[in-house]
Enzyme design. Structure first.
Site, mmCIF file in Angstrom:
data_model
loop_
_atom_site.group_PDB
_atom_site.id
_atom_site.type_symbol
_atom_site.label_atom_id
_atom_site.label_comp_id
_atom_site.label_asym_id
_atom_site.label_seq_id
_atom_site.Cartn_x
_atom_site.Cartn_y
_atom_site.Cartn_z
ATOM 1 N N GLY A 40 -23.835 -19.797 17.107
ATOM 2 C CA GLY A 40 -23.035 -21.019 16.969
ATOM 3 C C GLY A 40 -21.773 -20.838 16.154
ATOM 4 N N ILE A 41 -21.268 -21.960 15.669
ATOM 5 C CA ILE A 41 -20.037 -21.948 14.875
ATOM 6 C C ILE A 41 -20.250 -21.172 13.581
ATOM 7 C CG2 ILE A 41 -18.512 -23.430 13.485
ATOM 8 C CD1 ILE A 41 -17.845 -23.438 16.467
ATOM 9 N N ASP A 326 -25.285 -30.392 12.980
ATOM 10 C CA ASP A 326 -24.010 -31.119 12.939
ATOM 11 C C ASP A 326 -23.977 -32.291 13.919
ATOM 12 O OD1 ASP A 326 -23.149 -29.321 11.067
ATOM 13 O OD2 ASP A 326 -21.435 -28.577 12.220
ATOM 14 N N HIS A 460 -30.072 -13.495 -20.325
ATOM 15 C CA HIS A 460 -28.826 -13.325 -21.071
ATOM 16 C C HIS A 460 -28.313 -11.905 -20.879
ATOM 17 C CE1 HIS A 460 -25.859 -13.683 -24.252
ATOM 18 N NE2 HIS A 460 -26.277 -12.501 -24.691
HETATM 19 C C1 LIG Z 1 -14.453 -22.712 8.988
HETATM 20 C C2 LIG Z 1 -15.839 -23.214 8.702
HETATM 21 C C3 LIG Z 1 -16.509 -22.778 7.584
HETATM 22 C C4 LIG Z 1 -17.796 -23.232 7.318
HETATM 23 N N1 LIG Z 1 -18.441 -22.789 6.209
HETATM 24 C C5 LIG Z 1 -19.686 -23.222 5.951
HETATM 25 C C6 LIG Z 1 -20.389 -22.745 4.824
HETATM 26 O O1 LIG Z 1 -19.889 -21.925 4.057
HETATM 27 N N2 LIG Z 1 -21.641 -23.208 4.607
HETATM 28 C C7 LIG Z 1 -22.234 -24.118 5.446
HETATM 29 O O2 LIG Z 1 -23.375 -24.510 5.206
HETATM 30 N N3 LIG Z 1 -21.587 -24.586 6.532
HETATM 31 C C8 LIG Z 1 -20.343 -24.158 6.805
HETATM 32 N N4 LIG Z 1 -19.702 -24.603 7.919
HETATM 33 C C9 LIG Z 1 -20.401 -25.574 8.785
HETATM 34 C C10 LIG Z 1 -21.402 -24.863 9.702
HETATM 35 O O3 LIG Z 1 -20.733 -23.916 10.490
HETATM 36 C C11 LIG Z 1 -22.113 -25.889 10.569
HETATM 37 O O4 LIG Z 1 -22.698 -26.865 9.749
HETATM 38 C C12 LIG Z 1 -23.205 -25.235 11.395
HETATM 39 O O5 LIG Z 1 -22.680 -24.263 12.265
HETATM 40 C C13 LIG Z 1 -23.946 -26.287 12.206
HETATM 41 O O6 LIG Z 1 -24.969 -25.676 12.918
HETATM 42 P P1 LIG Z 1 -25.502 -26.297 14.277
HETATM 43 O O7 LIG Z 1 -26.672 -25.455 14.671
HETATM 44 O O8 LIG Z 1 -25.713 -27.747 14.127
HETATM 45 O O9 LIG Z 1 -24.317 -26.145 15.340
HETATM 46 P P2 LIG Z 1 -23.310 -24.983 15.730
HETATM 47 O O10 LIG Z 1 -23.336 -23.856 14.793
HETATM 48 O O11 LIG Z 1 -22.018 -25.641 15.999
HETATM 49 O O12 LIG Z 1 -23.899 -24.446 17.107
HETATM 50 C C14 LIG Z 1 -23.956 -25.246 18.239
HETATM 51 C C15 LIG Z 1 -24.065 -24.350 19.469
HETATM 52 O O13 LIG Z 1 -24.338 -25.165 20.603
HETATM 53 C C16 LIG Z 1 -23.656 -24.624 21.719
HETATM 54 N N5 LIG Z 1 -23.538 -25.703 22.708
HETATM 55 C C17 LIG Z 1 -22.879 -26.875 22.570
HETATM 56 N N6 LIG Z 1 -23.043 -27.639 23.663
HETATM 57 C C18 LIG Z 1 -23.810 -26.927 24.518
HETATM 58 C C19 LIG Z 1 -24.329 -27.186 25.815
HETATM 59 N N7 LIG Z 1 -24.104 -28.328 26.448
HETATM 60 N N8 LIG Z 1 -25.087 -26.227 26.392
HETATM 61 C C20 LIG Z 1 -25.330 -25.062 25.771
HETATM 62 N N9 LIG Z 1 -24.877 -24.775 24.548
HETATM 63 C C21 LIG Z 1 -24.132 -25.693 23.921
HETATM 64 C C22 LIG Z 1 -22.341 -24.165 21.134
HETATM 65 O O14 LIG Z 1 -21.744 -23.194 21.957
HETATM 66 C C23 LIG Z 1 -22.784 -23.602 19.780
HETATM 67 O O15 LIG Z 1 -23.046 -22.226 19.865
HETATM 68 C C24 LIG Z 1 -18.424 -24.147 8.213
HETATM 69 C C25 LIG Z 1 -17.753 -24.571 9.357
HETATM 70 C C26 LIG Z 1 -16.475 -24.101 9.615
HETATM 71 C C27 LIG Z 1 -15.789 -24.558 10.855
#
Ligand SMILES: Cc1cc2nc3c(=O)[nH]c(=O)nc-3n(C[C@H](O)[C@H](O)[C@H](O)COP(=O)(O)OP(=O)(O)OC[C@H]3O[C@@H](n4cnc5c(N)ncnc54)[C@H](O)[C@@H]3O)c2cc1C
EC number: 1.8.1.4
Length: 481
Positions: A40-41, A326, A460
């Protein structure tokens, strides 16, 4: 014939892939659908690659101050941005491959493509609308393909994408989202960062360390607006000391683009408008849930302000459909997504004593320099909630380890309920605080009292001693200040 599963998870981010591993551990036949990149992201464009960039920034910052540590490094320190980005992408690629390995090890089927829920218990996977980035994030081997799949339980874990302000939409060239900011082909000379939440301020910190002239514009009165004001005031001072310009209570109302630069019109609280010209701008005004094209309306899944509505266990209003991470709303953090995934799957499996996710105990970390970390209520929120509180503080300037590190600008602040001694919140700014905050998270989860914290022995010399001293301070027993 459609293949049957106990659980199908849509999206392989930290919410989705961790839920898949746990479901498999619990003996549930599990598949995960992904359209773009395993991990993912978080692994590919979020948490991990930013931390790799920020590590390069930290090494450069230290090297640039070698003299302060009695070291002689000849010549001017500078960054090879291509190599910095390549390292960051390499770190992501390694972890992306790791998720593929975990799926295989845990016998989770990976289905490649874009999933849509056609009815409770059924999804159709079609061609992905997103390009696969080769060779960094290749489609893993042995994946299943397009078709119809059945599952008793469907978990939506589709994550979020950058939010855009009308009229100031990212164009990928002059106005970047985190995607472009993560892999610049070259460093801009000047940069405006719109929004000072964790994502905005981390990029601002990184680019400043790389020598870029950075201006942060934040509409709220303080940077990192969800954090305690005392902590963000110290962070701001330090960031400004590093040469960052910061405008708060300031709003970008318009952007004029030239061939290779842009001018932002910035309205400040006094009604005045100033124009700031820079090579590039990062739009970091938040993220919004990926709820579109999933068939949610057709099956009647409730959404609110761009996120799926769930209970504490990830259940939506439609039986057999769940959401985590998210897409299920704030705080939009990877560890919250992971935890929700585990809770959701354990509830599905019928485990006893599964506790609903308590969003009040989700820590938040920002990895700028200086780092900021917190859990629980800020002082303002505690007061707003009508709590009678005791506040303790301890400055890093009185901590031996922080001084030895050359990082004596920091603060640890704790908030207790005056009557019960319950720890309501902890807020830190300074060296390594993102690693330290977990001590307070454990304490809160175990419902530790102030007495127990005061009788805990901290090693410490460590920066963690500021945590104990802050607790002592709340009760008038501070030892080293
Ligand atoms: C620049 C940046 C820095 C960050 N730093 C931090 C950090 O330091 N610490 C932290 O806790 N969080 C951080 N985050 C937030 C974190 O990335 C997200 O909270 C986290 O990725 C959410 O996880 P998730 O599993 O909900 O979704 P995501 O990681 O967004 O994964 C969702 C996946 O679903 C897939 N998908 C979507 N729709 C479909 C579909 N219809 N069919 C098949 N696949 C699909 C997408 O391709 C993606 O791979 C950061 C975010 C960004 C943008």
């Amino acid at each position: 014939m459609a293949e049957n599963y106990d659980v199908i998870i849509i999206g392989s981010g930290p919410g989705g892939y961790v839920a898949a591993v746990r479901a498999s551990q619990l003996g549930l036949k599990t598949a995960i659908v992904e359209r773009e990149h395993l991990g993912g992201i978080c692994l590919n464009w979020g948490c991990i690659p930013t931390k790799a960039l920020l590590r390069s920034a930290e090494v450069l910052d230290h090297a640039s101050h070698a003299k302060d540590y009695g070291l002689v490094l000849e010549g001017k320190m500078s960054a090879d941005v291509k190599a910095v980005v390549a390292r960051s992408r390499g770190v992501s690629a390694r972890l992306n491959g790791g998720v593929g390995f975990l799926m295989k090890k845990n016998k989770v089927d990976v289905i490649w493509g874009e999933a849509k829920i056609t009815k409770p218990g059924e999804i159709v996977v079609g061609k992905s609308s997103k390009p696969v980035v080769e060779p960094q994030n290749p489609v893993p081997k042995n994946v299943k393909g397009e078709g119809t799949y059945n599952a008793k339980h469907i978990i939506i874990a589709t994550g979020a994408r950058p939010r855009a302000l009308p009229g100031i939409e990212p164009d990928g060239k002059l106005i970047w989202t985190y995607f472009e900011a993560m892999k610049p082909a070259a460093l801009p000379k000047s940069l405006i960062v719109m929004g000072s939440g964790a994502i905005g301020i981390e990029f601002a910190s990184f680019y400043r360390s790389m020598g870029v002239d950075v201006t942060v514009v934040e509409v709220m009165p303080t940077i990192m607006p969800v954090e305690d004001v005392e902590v963000t005031a110290i962070a701001r001072k330090q960031l400004e000391k590093r040469g960052m310009k910061i405008l708060t209570s300031a709003k970008i109302t318009k952007v004029e683009k030239a061939a290779d630069s842009l001018t932002a019109h910035v309205e400040t609280a006094d009604g005045k408008v100033q124009q700031i010209t820079a090579d590039r701008m990062i739009s970091a005004v938040g993220v919004q849930g990926n709820i579109e094209n999933l068939g949610l309306e057709a099956v009647g899944v409730k959404t609110d302000r761009g996120c799926v509505v769930i209970d504490g266990y990830g259940k939506t209003n439609v039986a057999g459909i769940y959401a985590i991470g998210d897409v299920a709303g704030p705080p939009m953090l990877a560890h919250k997504a992971e935890h929700e995934g585990v809770v959701c799957v354990e509830k599905i499996a019928g485990l006893p004593n599964v506790h609903a996710t308590d969003k009040g105990k989700v820590p938040g970390c920002t990895y700028c320099h200086p780092q900021v970390a917190s859990v629980g209520l800020t002082e303002a929120k505690a007061k707003e909630a009508g709590r009678d509180i005791r506040v303790g503080r301890f400055s890093f300037a009185a901590n031996g380890k922080a001084i030895a590190l050359g990082e004596d600008q920091g603060l640890c602040k704790v908030i207790f309920d005056r009557k019960t001694g319950e720890l309501l919140g902890a807020h830190m700014v300074g060296a390594e605080v993102t690693e330290l905050i977990q001590g307070f998270v454990v304490a809160m989860n175990l419902e530790t009292t102030e007495e127990e914290l005061m009788h805990t022995i901290f090693p410490h010399p460590t920066v963690s001693e500021t945590m104990k001293e802050a607790v002592l301070d709340a009760y008038g027993r501070v030892l080293n200040a």
